[in-house]
Scaffold this active site. Structure first.
Site, PDB file in Angstrom:
ATOM      1  N   ASP A  67       1.922  -4.383  -5.716  1.00  0.00           N
ATOM      2  CA  ASP A  67       2.673  -5.200  -4.756  1.00  0.00           C
ATOM      3  C   ASP A  67       1.764  -5.697  -3.635  1.00  0.00           C
ATOM      4  OD1 ASP A  67       2.343  -2.623  -3.709  1.00  0.00           O
ATOM      5  OD2 ASP A  67       4.452  -2.119  -3.857  1.00  0.00           O
ATOM      6  N   ASP A 136      13.349   5.846   0.666  1.00  0.00           N
ATOM      7  CA  ASP A 136      14.631   5.297   0.183  1.00  0.00           C
ATOM      8  C   ASP A 136      14.684   5.204  -1.341  1.00  0.00           C
ATOM      9  OD1 ASP A 136      12.980   3.143  -0.360  1.00  0.00           O
ATOM     10  OD2 ASP A 136      14.067   1.702   0.883  1.00  0.00           O
ATOM     11  N   HIS A 138      12.392   3.748  -3.353  1.00  0.00           N
ATOM     12  CA  HIS A 138      11.739   2.602  -4.003  1.00  0.00           C
ATOM     13  C   HIS A 138      10.494   3.005  -4.774  1.00  0.00           C
ATOM     14  CE1 HIS A 138       9.334   1.816  -0.055  1.00  0.00           C
ATOM     15  NE2 HIS A 138       8.483   2.250  -0.947  1.00  0.00           N
ATOM     16  N   GLU A 143      13.347  -2.161  -3.801  1.00  0.00           N
ATOM     17  CA  GLU A 143      14.216  -1.439  -2.879  1.00  0.00           C
ATOM     18  C   GLU A 143      15.551  -1.106  -3.564  1.00  0.00           C
ATOM     19  OE1 GLU A 143      12.889  -0.231  -0.459  1.00  0.00           O
ATOM     20  OE2 GLU A 143      12.060  -1.589   1.036  1.00  0.00           O
TER      21      GLU A 143
HETATM   22  C1  F6R Z   1       2.645   0.873  -2.553  1.00  0.00           C
HETATM   23  C2  F6R Z   1       4.007   0.976  -3.069  1.00  0.00           C
HETATM   24  C3  F6R Z   1       5.032   1.826  -2.418  1.00  0.00           C
HETATM   25  C4  F6R Z   1       4.487   3.165  -1.908  1.00  0.00           C
HETATM   26  C5  F6R Z   1       5.576   3.965  -1.237  1.00  0.00           C
HETATM   27  C6  F6R Z   1       5.078   5.283  -0.701  1.00  0.00           C
HETATM   28  O1  F6R Z   1       1.861   0.027  -3.373  1.00  0.00           O
HETATM   29  O2  F6R Z   1       4.280   0.359  -4.042  1.00  0.00           O
HETATM   30  O3  F6R Z   1       6.064   2.073  -3.337  1.00  0.00           O
HETATM   31  O4  F6R Z   1       3.953   3.873  -2.984  1.00  0.00           O
HETATM   32  O5  F6R Z   1       6.116   3.208  -0.191  1.00  0.00           O
HETATM   33  O6  F6R Z   1       4.112   5.046   0.275  1.00  0.00           O
HETATM   34  P1  F6R Z   1       3.195   6.234   0.819  1.00  0.00           P
HETATM   35  O7  F6R Z   1       2.383   6.682  -0.328  1.00  0.00           O
HETATM   36  O8  F6R Z   1       2.363   5.601   1.887  1.00  0.00           O
HETATM   37  O9  F6R Z   1       4.122   7.283   1.316  1.00  0.00           O
END
Ligand code: F6R
Length: 260
Positions: A67, A136, A138, A143
């Site tokens: 992403d 949440d 995701h 989301e």
């Molecule tokens: C990042 C992504 C997100 C993160 C998630 C957790 O490329 O796709 O899904 O993996 O928000 O983020 P962290 O690892 O910073 O807690």
């Protein structure tokens, strides 16, 4: 789904680094799926260490990011393309152009999303996809409410995700509202998906994804539909898992030759 409970990110990094080294040993031209954020950092450190020790080469490999934020200047230090460049790409030997992220600078973003899907397919699909999980639920930036069949597209971040990610920005207002993300369906096409989660803030999301019903309200729960999904968590992130003892027992008695 396999759940592996490890003492901390260091052990997770070594374990998942082993799995990636195995993929690259079997197929040097493998395609990796890269996540950003805090969760995969220990894996990237492990891969960089193996490369520095002469044990691992990415020279024939390719990689696709999950992403990217929309609206940051190209090369911005808070952008995900730059994050991967700084935390993995520059530390190993990927060929120029071998690592790609969604082209969020394109004038036609919808066409760029389609082109990204086509590029992943043309590369032969992702062999191993790294994932984190949002508080949440995701995965990628899919989301709650995301179609479980979704493909790469534009999404709007929830306030919760923007607050969680504000630590990388000077203020909450600076966190972009829009992103391009691989879809849940795109992620599920990978041959092996490996989700990493650490810390108590992730415990509820991990339990809902691993043991809750499969629902678009928890996009991470779609991993239950994948034939080869691995969830690597520390004790704090595993704290709400009903079957934690069973996962520990299963891992303890797994034949080492099976790997992840
Ligand atoms: C990042 C992504 C997100 C993160 C998630 C957790 O490329 O796709 O899904 O993996 O928000 O983020 P962290 O690892 O910073 O807690």
């Amino acid at each position: 789904m396999e759940v592996v409970i490890v003492p901390g990110p260091g052990e997770a990094g070594a374990l998942v680094g082993d799995a990636i080294a195995g993929v690259l040993a079997a197929r040097p031209a493998a395609v990796l799926g890269l996540a950003t954020g805090s969760s995969p950092l220990a894996v990237y450190r492990d891969l960089a260490r193996r490369h520095a020790a002469g044990e691992l080469s990415f020279a024939a490999a390719r990689a696709f990011l999950l992403d990217e934020y929309i609206g940051l200047p190209a090369g911005d230090a808070r952008g995900y393309r730059r994050f991967i460049a700084d935390n993995l790409e520059r530390l190993v030997d990927f060929a120029p152009g071998a690592v790609r992220g969604p082209d969020v600078g394109a004038s036609d973003l919808v066409a760029a999303c389609t082109a990204y899907e086509e590029a992943i397919a043309a590369a032969g699909g992702v062999d191993l996809q790294l994932l984190g999980i949002g508080t949440d639920g995701h995965i990628g930036f899919n989301e709650p409410g995301s179609s479980l069949a979704s493909r790469t597209r534009i999404k709007t971040l929830t306030d919760q995700t923007r607050r969680d990610n504000a630590r990388f920005f000077a203020s909450l207002e600076e966190v972009p509202r829009h992103v391009v993300t691989q879809g849940v369906g795109t992620i599920l096409d990978a041959s092996h998906v490996v989700l990493l989660a650490f810390g108590g803030a992730k415990a509820a999301a991990v339990a809902r994804a691993v043991e809750g019903p499969v629902t678009a309200m928890v996009p991470g729960s779609a991993l239950q539909l994948h034939p080869h999904a691995t969830v690597v968590v520390d004790e704090a992130a595993a704290a709400s898992l009903t079957l934690a003892d069973y996962y520990r027992e299963t891992w303890r008695h797994k034949p080492p030759w099976q790997g992840l």
